[in-house]
Design an enzyme around this catalytic site. Structure first.
Site, mmCIF file in Angstrom:
data_model
loop_
_atom_site.group_PDB
_atom_site.id
_atom_site.type_symbol
_atom_site.label_atom_id
_atom_site.label_comp_id
_atom_site.label_asym_id
_atom_site.label_seq_id
_atom_site.Cartn_x
_atom_site.Cartn_y
_atom_site.Cartn_z
ATOM 1 N N SER A 146 -3.024 -0.792 -9.275
ATOM 2 C CA SER A 146 -1.715 -0.929 -8.628
ATOM 3 C C SER A 146 -0.657 -0.447 -9.610
ATOM 4 O O SER A 146 -0.925 -0.388 -10.826
ATOM 5 C CB SER A 146 -1.475 -2.408 -8.304
ATOM 6 N N TYR A 159 -1.504 -11.351 -10.253
ATOM 7 C CA TYR A 159 -1.738 -10.006 -9.713
ATOM 8 C C TYR A 159 -1.636 -8.976 -10.849
ATOM 9 O O TYR A 159 -2.491 -8.096 -10.988
ATOM 10 C CB TYR A 159 -0.717 -9.714 -8.605
#
Ligand code: NAD
Length: 261
Positions: A146, A159
């Protein structure tokens, strides 16, 4: 002309939604044989239906598995091998966002869950698929990191940790397996319009996620969200084997967001 994935078997985790589904549709269009893995059967069945519209002759195996459970990962690899006998491509993609909160308020059980799925799930997938590919002497893997794996994202400590770890595992696996004809790369998407990102905007503004999205894209040089289809094309390219010397790379696909100071 046969597609790039004629006679190629590709496993996709998180195949029941978003980026996994978009990759499945792109690969099906290029004649891939697919093993689609997800924790929920409902999404998988919808993906299979959409795949059948693109590629009526294409074979699709649906497998429900929780990627954070190593036994389930061994099972999805085993089921794929039993049915198709090989794995040419692997989109190691399933993941969750977790609940947004300042680090001091971040729920430790949510932290554990995000790490279990996003980090350990990717590790288990690498471990069991690489063993197959090493035996074959070939294979292409794309892990989903990401922008949050190369830059910081507010209120997402778990995350960020998990996606930085995916970038690290990608490089480790790439250097270990390059000599066996295997390439391992990661994509680092910015905000792409999927259920996960809608959920993320809903955490920011539960009453009006679209206005949270509009606010968010103001900072993006392209001034928009990405589309899952754009990711599908990149994943297909990386799994196609057209550029096998591309290995160990973390590739942003984010409208230049991560390049910005
Ligand atoms: P999504 O929610 O649309 O799809 C994720 C899929 O993974 C779902 O079908 C879900 O059921 C499945 N899944 C969740 N937990 C699982 C588990 N334990 N085992 C098996 N399957 C499980 O989200 P998406 O946007 O398509 O996300 C896919 C990947 O892309 C994730 O790793 C996510 O972190 C990453 N990502 C997404 C974006 C984005 O903007 N959409 C940006 C960067 C990275």
């Amino acid at each position: 002309m046969p597609g790039r994935f004629k006679d190629k078997v590709v496993v996709i985790t998180g195949g029941g939604s978003g980026l996994g589904r978009a990759a499945a549709l792109q690969l099906a269009q290029e004649d891939a044989t697919l093993a689609l893995v997800d924790i929920k059967m409902e999404g998988l069945e919808e993906t299979k239906k959409l795949v059948a519209e693109k590629s009526p002759a294409g074979e699709v195996l649906l497998i429900t598995a929780d990627v954070s459970d190593e036994v389930a990962v061994q099972r999805y690899v085993g089921d794929t091998m039993e049915r198709f006998g090989r794995i040419d491509g692997f989109f190691n993609n399933a993941g969750i966002e977790g609940k947004q909160a300042l680090t001091e308020d971040y729920d430790s059980s949510v932290f554990d869950k995000v790490i279990a799925i996003n980090l350990k799930g990717v590790f288990y997938g690498l471990k069991h698929v690489l063993a197959v590919m090493k035996q074959q002497g070939s294979g292409y893997i794309v892990n989903t990191s990401s922008v949050g794996g190369i830059r910081a994202v507010m209120n997402q400590i778990a995350y960020g940790a998990s996606k930085h770890a995916v970038a690290g595992m990608t490089k480790d696996a790439a250097i270990e397996y390059a000599e066996y004809g295997i390439s391992v790369n990661a994509i680092a998407p910015g905000a792409i319009l999927t259920d996960m990102v809608i959920g993320s905007f809903k955490q920011i503004n539960p009453d009006d996620w679209k206005s949270a999205a509009q606010e968010f894209v103001k900072d993006n040089p392209a001034k928009r969200l990405g589309n899952p289809e754009e990711i599908g094309h990149l994943v297909a390219y990386l799994l196609s084997g057209e550029s096998p010397f591309l290995n160990g790379a973390i590739i942003p696909i984010d409208g230049a967001q991560s390049a910005k100071y």
